[in-house]
Every structure is written in structure tokens, then in C-alpha cells.
Design an enzyme around this catalytic site. Structure first.
Site, PDB file in Angstrom:
ATOM      1  N   SER A  20      38.795  36.724  39.112  1.00  0.00           N
ATOM      2  CA  SER A  20      39.574  35.799  38.297  1.00  0.00           C
ATOM      3  C   SER A  20      40.959  35.513  38.854  1.00  0.00           C
ATOM      4  CB  SER A  20      39.677  36.309  36.859  1.00  0.00           C
ATOM      5  OG  SER A  20      40.115  37.644  36.834  1.00  0.00           O
TER       6      SER A  20
ATOM      7  N   HIS B  14      45.840  37.177  36.936  1.00  0.00           N
ATOM      8  CA  HIS B  14      45.684  35.757  36.660  1.00  0.00           C
ATOM      9  C   HIS B  14      46.978  34.996  36.947  1.00  0.00           C
ATOM     10  CE1 HIS B  14      42.271  36.649  33.522  1.00  0.00           C
ATOM     11  NE2 HIS B  14      41.982  37.040  34.751  1.00  0.00           N
TER      12      HIS B  14
END
Length: 280
Positions: free
Chosen positions: A204, A256
Site C-alpha cells: 500500500s 501510506h
């Protein structure tokens, strides 16, 4: 096979298919749902020729040469408005380059190994360097990105990797995607490790780097063919914020955020270079 474009007017697409058939180039139209139909090129050796003609067609679809071609091939057309659905494998391959596919396969194999009793051994081998002696095991700086811990985790990441990474690799090349993967995996891993330690994994951070890169590069250099719709940007940013405020799921929020910023920074540098080259 190569997917070229999706439109909501199958009759207009058929005119272009007929014209290219008159040039001995095979195209097919396939439904994609919600009234959209995709145009697929069967033989990629004709890609540049077809893309150039497609741009001319979209600019002037009523040109008489397209309607004339439809009349010419009408008698020999095997089927009129019969659309075949591509296989899942063909669809995946058509949108992805070699690195996109390799990373998808690697993540899938590693997840299966974890699922079938090797979770501890795989994690021990691939996690981010947590001790001094591991810092020179260079693969660890990026290998944490191919670790996943649930079906939802890997499905979400691979879907976005395929969508964004595939577009980027096809437009800017395998080398650029590899550069973005290595840099964003390393930087997002460092950020996550500094805040939460080495107990993390997943693609991610790289996915958010792709979001940032395609967003900024597409905005600054639209002629390169990369773009990210505003609703997708908004969704990913909202998901990023929700990761910080929801108390129920363990999410690598720092990875992220760092990945997003790394992708945006690389896109700004690359787009500035591309603009300078164009100006020269």
C-alpha cells in the site's frame, strides 16, 4: 491484445473497426458494463499506427472514409454487433507490463506460502530491517512490500497496483515503474518503521506512491497519457485520512503518507524534466 479506448457508442466504434479491417488490421469490441464498450487491438505490432488513426477518428468520426469502409466490409463481416468477452487472463495482461505482472505473481505466491503454514518463516525472511545486522540485507528495504496478511489486504493492493502500475509501465516504461517501486517501498518502510517498528508489510505504501505520481505527473504532463480521475484521488485521500481516525483496523498510515509524498515529489521532478525537454 491491447485495450485502446472505451466508448459508449458501439456503432461509432464499429465504423472504426471496419476502417481498420480495410487496412488488414483486426480490432474487436467488447462490453465493459454500464453501457461502455472497449476497443481491443489483436496484434500489438500495429499499435502506433492504430493509435494515430484512432486520434484522427475521435477528432472527426463522421469522416466519409469511415462510413465508406463500413459499406465495403459489410458483406464480409463475420458477425454484426456480436461482442466477445475477453478472458480474465487476457484482460490482466492487456493492461499490465512485465514488472506489474511479476510483482502481482510474487505477492500472490508469498501470500499462499504464508497461508499454508509458512507465515513466520516468510515474515522473518522478508520484513523490514529491524536489527543492525539486517540493515545490510538490502532486499529487506523493499521485500516488506510483498508481504500481505489477509485476502482483503492483498486484493485491495493488487487491484490498485495493476490499475495504476500497469498504466504507468505502459506509458513511461518498466524502468520508471521499477524506480518508483524501489524508492517508495524503501521510504515508506523507513517511515512506518520509525513510528511503529518492523511489524508491518504490504504494497500500500507503493500504491499511494503511484497515486501521487500519476496524479501530479498527469496534471503537469497530460500529453504523456497518464491521468487519475478526481473521484479516485478524493477516494484515496479520504481513505488515507480514515486510516488515522478509525480505531478498528491496523493500517500502515505512515507508510501510506510517506509513499504518497514520495510519489508526488518524483512526479514533480520528472514532469519538470519533461517540460524542460519539450521546451528545448
Amino acid at each position: 491484445m491491447r485495450r485502446l479506448v472505451a466508448l459508449n457508442n458501439p456503432r461509432m466504434i464499429q465504423a472504426f473497426i471496419d476502417y481498420m479491417a480495410s487496412q488488414q488490421i483486426e480490432l474487436q469490441m467488447m462490453p465493459e458494463g454500464e453501457g461502455m464498450f472497449a476497443l481491443w487491438l489483436m496484434d500489438e505490432q500495429h499499435l502506433l499506427e492504430v493509435e494515430a488513426e484512432l486520434d484522427r477518428f475521435l477528432a472527426n468520426p463522421m469522416d466519409s472514409k469511415y462510413s465508406a469502409a463500413s459499406w465495403q466490409v459489410a458483406e464480409t463481416r463475420k458477425a454484426r454487433f456480436r461482442y466477445r468477452s475477453p478472458s480474465l487472463g487476457a484482460m490482466v495482461k492487456a493492461k499490465a507490463g512485465p514488472l506489474t505482472l511479476v510483482i502481482m505473481l510474487l505477492c500472490s505466491v508469498i501470500y499462499l506460502l504464508q497461508t499454508f503454514g509458512l507465515a513466520d518463516a516468510v515474515f522473518a525472511l522478508l520484513h523490514f530491517p529491524a536489527a543492525a545486522e539486517q540493515q545490510w540485507q538490502l532486499w529487506r528495504w523493499v521485500s516488506h512490500a510483498v508481504l500481505h496478511f489477509s485476502v482483503l489486504h492483498i486484493a485491495f493492493n493488487l487491484l490498485w497496483w495493476w490499475q495504476l502500475g500497469g498504466d504507468l509501465e505502459q506509458r513511461l516504461g518498466t524502468g520508471k515503474l521499477l524506480q518508483l517501486f524501489v524508492i517508495s517501498a524503501a521510504l515508506s518502510g523507513v517511515g512506518q518503521f520509525m513510528v511503529h517498528g518492523a511489524n508491518f508489510g504490504g504494497l500500500s505504501g507503493v500504491v499511494y506512491a503511484l497515486v501521487g505520481y500519476v496524479w501530479i505527473f498527469g496534471y503537469r504532463c497530460p500529453h504523456k497519457g497518464l491521468s487519475l480521475p478526481k473521484p479516485i484521488v478524493a477516494f484515496m485521500l479520504v481513505w488515507l485520512v480514515l486510516g488515522y481516525v478509525q480505531p478498528f483496523m491496523a493500517i500502515g498510515n505512515t507508510a501510506h503518507l510517506v509513499g504518497l509524498l514520495a510519489g508526488m515529489a518524483l512526479a514533480y521532478l520528472d514532469s519538470t524534466k519533461a517540460k524542460n525537454q519539450k521546451a528545448a
